[in-house]
Design an enzyme around this catalytic site. Structure first.
Site, short mmCIF file in Angstrom:
data_model
loop_
_atom_site.label_atom_id
_atom_site.label_comp_id
_atom_site.label_asym_id
_atom_site.label_seq_id
_atom_site.Cartn_x
_atom_site.Cartn_y
_atom_site.Cartn_z
N SER A 15 12.92 -1.13 -155.60
CA SER A 15 12.36 -1.07 -156.98
C SER A 15 13.28 -1.75 -158.10
CB SER A 15 12.04 0.25 -157.56
OG SER A 15 12.88 1.32 -157.23
N TYR A 156 30.02 9.76 -150.87
CA TYR A 156 29.57 8.70 -150.62
C TYR A 156 30.31 7.86 -149.48
CZ TYR A 156 27.86 3.95 -152.22
OH TYR A 156 27.54 2.45 -152.36
P1 NDP Z 1 20.37 1.25 -157.47
O1 NDP Z 1 20.81 2.39 -157.96
O2 NDP Z 1 20.22 0.05 -158.49
O3 NDP Z 1 19.10 1.28 -156.79
C1 NDP Z 1 18.72 2.32 -155.92
C2 NDP Z 1 17.42 1.87 -155.36
O4 NDP Z 1 17.28 3.21 -154.23
C3 NDP Z 1 16.14 2.28 -156.26
O5 NDP Z 1 15.24 1.19 -155.76
C4 NDP Z 1 15.72 3.54 -155.99
O6 NDP Z 1 14.43 4.08 -156.35
C5 NDP Z 1 16.15 3.76 -154.57
N1 NDP Z 1 16.38 5.05 -154.23
C6 NDP Z 1 17.29 6.15 -154.61
N2 NDP Z 1 17.08 7.27 -154.01
C7 NDP Z 1 16.10 7.29 -153.22
C8 NDP Z 1 15.36 8.02 -152.56
N3 NDP Z 1 15.86 9.50 -152.25
N4 NDP Z 1 14.20 7.76 -151.90
C9 NDP Z 1 13.86 6.44 -151.84
N5 NDP Z 1 14.37 5.53 -152.58
C10 NDP Z 1 15.43 5.99 -153.30
O7 NDP Z 1 21.50 0.88 -156.51
P2 NDP Z 1 21.94 -0.73 -155.61
O8 NDP Z 1 21.02 -1.57 -155.80
O9 NDP Z 1 23.15 -0.86 -156.57
O10 NDP Z 1 22.38 -0.10 -154.28
C11 NDP Z 1 21.40 -0.34 -153.26
C12 NDP Z 1 22.45 0.10 -152.03
O11 NDP Z 1 23.48 -0.75 -151.88
C13 NDP Z 1 22.89 1.51 -151.99
O12 NDP Z 1 22.63 1.97 -150.50
C14 NDP Z 1 24.17 1.42 -152.23
O13 NDP Z 1 25.05 2.46 -151.56
C15 NDP Z 1 24.81 0.10 -151.80
N6 NDP Z 1 25.75 -0.44 -152.43
C16 NDP Z 1 25.82 -0.83 -153.68
C17 NDP Z 1 26.89 -1.53 -154.38
C18 NDP Z 1 26.83 -1.66 -155.62
O14 NDP Z 1 28.02 -2.26 -156.05
N7 NDP Z 1 26.24 -1.82 -156.40
C19 NDP Z 1 28.16 -1.45 -153.46
C20 NDP Z 1 28.12 -1.09 -152.08
C21 NDP Z 1 27.02 -0.61 -151.54
P3 NDP Z 1 14.16 4.36 -158.09
O15 NDP Z 1 14.45 2.97 -158.79
O16 NDP Z 1 12.64 4.84 -157.95
O17 NDP Z 1 15.30 5.40 -158.18
#
Ligand code: NDP
Length: 248
Positions: A15, A156
């Site tokens: 999302s 994490y």
């Molecule tokens: P965001 O917080 O921007 O987005 C997280 C997404 O995951 C949202 O779509 C959220 O949905 C969804 N989500 C969270 N919890 C759940 C759940 N329990 N069930 C279903 N969906 C869920 O995170 P990022 O885009 O930054 O991160 C994406 C991935 O990349 C993660 O796994 C993160 O650990 C990894 N990552 C990110 C980094 C960064 O610098 N940003 C670095 C390294 C890894 P909703 O919007 O509805 O809450």
């Protein structure tokens, strides 16, 4: 013919942020995309429309990635609705940062369940279909801290290190059936997850990045498309960084 023409992709947590970037990029390359979100319904509906406008089938599912039974139901529906499953991207993830001394059990469990158990949930649900097809690419969105550890992120970092072990095990178990599994480990990517960092923390991250910039969801999505495609048919069991050289 597009790179992922007529492939069916499932992306968890699309999302916003990296997941959204991945869903859109897969669709631009021709894949039909099913995706999940937890709370952001309005954003998910808008993305579903954006994906459809690219000429592919798209469907959003509200879910808690940590829930085993719910995940089975969703993946079954994806396979029935889209007529198969070729690309699985486990992206949903959260942080609940604190020093170990102050980290409570709830923060530990929530992060492990959302980031790591969720991958088990999806793979258990998708495995039978992938085995039947004798093909598939599973891509787990990990993190550089899964290799390095990070103060304040024990839960994490452990979830992402666990994910890397799971990736390698899946690759070894399913490789002979034509199914590949890799981890993508982003560094510092500009999303809502990193918006909470202080200016001081951001400065520290940037000082350690040879390319001297934060990454974008597009930077991660480009690698995911490659790993999803037949351009990478001899690559499995790997953890590949997208981090501007921060970790070598
Ligand atoms: P965001 O917080 O921007 O987005 C997280 C997404 O995951 C949202 O779509 C959220 O949905 C969804 N989500 C969270 N919890 C759940 C759940 N329990 N069930 C279903 N969906 C869920 O995170 P990022 O885009 O930054 O991160 C994406 C991935 O990349 C993660 O796994 C993160 O650990 C990894 N990552 C990110 C980094 C960064 O610098 N940003 C670095 C390294 C890894 P909703 O919007 O509805 O809450």
């Amino acid at each position: 013919m597009k790179l992922l023409e007529n492939k069916v992709a499932f992306v968890s947590g699309a999302s916003r942020g990296i997941g959204k970037g991945i869903a859109l990029e897969l669709a631009k390359h021709g894949a039909h995309v099913a995706f999940t979100y937890r709370n952001s319904q309005t954003e998910a509906e808008a993305i579903e429309k954006e994906l459809s406008a690219l000429g592919v089938k798209a469907k959003a599912y509200q879910s808690n990635a940590a829930d085993f039974t719910q995940t089975q139901t969703i993946v079954d529906d994806v396979i029935a609705t889209f007529g198969g499953l070729d690309i699985v991207v486990n992206n949903a993830g959260i942080t609940k940062d604190n020093l170990l001394m102050r980290m409570n059990e709830e923060a530990w469990d929530e992060v492990i369940d959302t980031n790591l158990k969720s991958v088990f949930n999806v793979v258990k649900a998708a495995q039978r279909q992938l085995l039947k097809q004798r093909s598939g690419s599973i891509i787990n969105i990990s993190s550089v801290v899964g290799k390095s550890g990070n103060p304040g992120q024990a839960n994490y970092a452990a979830s992402k290190a666990g994910m890397n072990g799971l990736t390698k095990s899946i690759a070894k178990e399913l490789g002979s059936r034509g199914i590949r599994c890799n981890s993508v480990a982003p560094g510092f990517i500009e999303t809502e997850m990193t918006h909470g960092l202080t200016e001081e923390q951001k400065k520290l991250w940037l000082e350690n990045i040879p390319l001297k910039r934060a990454g974008s969801p597009q930077d991660v999505a480009n690698l995911v498309v490659f790993l999803a495609s037949d351009m990478s048919t001899y690559i499995t069991g790997q953890v590949i960084n997208v981090c501007g050289g921060m970790q070598t």
